[in-house]
Design a protein around this motif. Sequence first.
Motif, PDB file in Angstrom:
ATOM      1  N   GLU A  54       0.907  -1.299  -0.015  1.00  9.72           N
ATOM      2  CA  GLU A  54      -0.088  -0.174   0.202  1.00  9.72           C
ATOM      3  C   GLU A  54       0.814   1.242  -0.013  1.00  9.72           C
ATOM      4  O   GLU A  54       0.545   2.133  -0.856  1.00  9.72           O
ATOM      5  CB  GLU A  54      -0.917  -0.007   1.086  1.00  9.72           C
TER       6      GLU A  54
ATOM      7  N   ALA B 147       1.337   4.307  -2.966  1.00 10.69           N
ATOM      8  CA  ALA B 147       0.965   5.773  -2.753  1.00 10.69           C
ATOM      9  C   ALA B 147       2.405   6.425  -3.180  1.00 10.69           C
ATOM     10  O   ALA B 147       2.188   7.615  -3.919  1.00 10.69           O
ATOM     11  CB  ALA B 147       0.937   5.964  -1.080  1.00 10.69           C
TER      12      ALA B 147
ATOM     13  N   THR C 298      -6.945   1.297  -0.491  1.00 15.79           N
ATOM     14  CA  THR C 298      -5.953   1.628  -1.374  1.00 15.79           C
ATOM     15  C   THR C 298      -6.418   1.475  -2.670  1.00 15.79           C
ATOM     16  O   THR C 298      -6.055   2.372  -3.885  1.00 15.79           O
ATOM     17  CB  THR C 298      -4.570   0.860  -1.146  1.00 15.79           C
TER      18      THR C 298
ATOM     19  N   LYS D 171      -8.163   4.634  -4.422  1.00  7.56           N
ATOM     20  CA  LYS D 171      -7.365   5.671  -4.833  1.00  7.56           C
ATOM     21  C   LYS D 171      -6.746   5.452  -6.391  1.00  7.56           C
ATOM     22  O   LYS D 171      -6.128   6.342  -6.861  1.00  7.56           O
ATOM     23  CB  LYS D 171      -6.162   5.833  -3.892  1.00  7.56           C
TER      24      LYS D 171
END
Length: 586
Positions: free
Chosen positions: A386, A390, A444, A447
């Motif tokens: 995760e 990002a 996650t 997104k």
Amino acid sequence: MKNQELANIFYEIADYLTMEDEVFRPLAFKKAAVSLETMKENIEEIYKKGGIPALKEISGVGKNIAEKIEEYLKTGRIKCCEDLKKKTPIDIQELIAVEGLGPKKIKFLYQKLKIKNLKDLEKASKKHEIAPLFGFGEKTEKNILQGIEFLKTSKGRFLLGEILPLVKEIAEKLKNLKQVKKISIAGSVRRMKETIGDVDFLVASNKPAQIMDFFVSLPEVIKIWSKGKTKSSIRLKNGTDMDLRIVPEKSYGAALQYFTGSKEHNIALRKIAMTKGLKLNEYGLFRGSVKIAGENEKEIYKKLGLQWIPAEIRENQGEIEMAQKNNLPKLIEQNDIKGDLHCHSNWSDGENTIEEIAKQAVSQGYEYIGISDHTKFLKIANGLDEKKLAQQKKEIDKINVKCFTPLDAKLSNGARMSNVKCRILQGCEANILKDGSIDIKNETLKKLDFVIAGVHSSFKMPKEQMTERIIKAMQNPFVDIISHLTGRLLKHREEYEIDFDKILACAKETGTILEINANPYRLDLNAQNIRKTKEMGIKMIISSDSHHKEQLNFIEFGVSQARRGWAEKKDIVNTFSLKKLLDFLK
Ligand code: DGT
Ligand code: CA
Ligand code: CA
């Protein structure tokens, strides 16, 4: 081209070195092999022009490997590979083709049971000598036997992806001969079947002798099966057989129709001719002794009362009936593709940076490119967790600003979208775990611009369980696409067992997109499944699954596969504009 020959030797060296418990050198050889396989330039020419320094420019090629390439180009062999072979007298290429066997297991089998080749392996498994070995067991022994059977049935056929570059190269050479008036690739290669028995060339000429001389003395030829004025057959170094037929221009169309096949399609066509009181053969279409078509393939279909039928669907699977009704689908084409959502970067196990991939996408004229790296469960592929995802998002945003689109480009704002050249999207190829859950948290996944999910472990599951596993993944609201649904590896691994109809019903209900994986080893979905998916009105996506920027070109094989499954532009979501695609993914 010597590229593939060299790549094969490097793979072999890597396997031998792995067997000797080396870790880094095998990786280096594999990297170089991938570069050789995927680059468009001819390695011999690079070397001729720039010597060792030019070789070192190639991604994954350092001093040591450059010298090996030079050695091969000069002497036709690589000594270190031959030494490795002498040291360990195992036919590693033959054994490694068995699903589930890697270099380490092969070495162990050699040490324990003196297994050197496929024959030894088959004997030992049938005598149940393998199951008792440490780390093997009953199940593995059964899998090995199944693997051997599978290899036997696919033996002698080549992957389209393995031979198409060479076929095109030879066609180009023939085309340049002044005696050649027309040339086509016929047979299963023209139909773009995923595996090929032999290659068929067709030439129109009234001076066949010199063309045949040229054909049988091509540098790759190792055996001449036959040589005549109308037909010659050869075998090449890599094991492929090739036929060349030469006909006069006036029967070129009829010969092209005949030698394109498939046999089943031709038989059905001849029946139609008969019902019309006509006769069809490789020389032409005749009424009595009068030839009514022959020079032009389209004309033959027309005179039979049919629409012209694209080669990829000539399998007598209903295409003739549709052509009679003037009702053939308009098949998807290469230049309908506007982007690719399945690309691995060097954040996981790909070769190139995101920026390099995006630039390649721009050069292919794409509107968008999706980065979909592996996720954390796949440790060997350096899967992202995760946190890494990002971080990757930030990097992608940066590259989008720097090279491509302003970050704040409003997708709902049509006017601004028209300025967008190519947009990098972030996705991932997450793993569908044994219980159907996804190895990345929903918060996650949410997104990301899109989520691909695929099975990458525990392939041998009972049908029911595997079906449930995939269905559960499709029910995750953040999963958009299922990658390589059946898991087959051509000539290597069978599909895993699934209830395809049940999966289709769930895809329909959840709006999940099914992938047509364009990697020439996968081509998964197969043509029949594509057709079923299309008939259900379920959308598909054609994806390169590239691990190297040059592999974005795999899309060509995916498009042919889609055509073989009767798919049209509207069935395939990466023919959509960026805006339409993003709306659809929402
Ligand atoms: P392959 O080579 O196994 O991948 O498949 P094809 O389709 O290329 O088959 P091949 O090379 O044996 O023959 C090329 C084409 O020639 C085939 O697609 C149809 C035509 N053809 C060959 N033999 C026959 C035959 O006995 N009857 C008919 N109708 N057509 C044939
Ligand atoms: Ca053939
Ligand atoms: Ca043939």
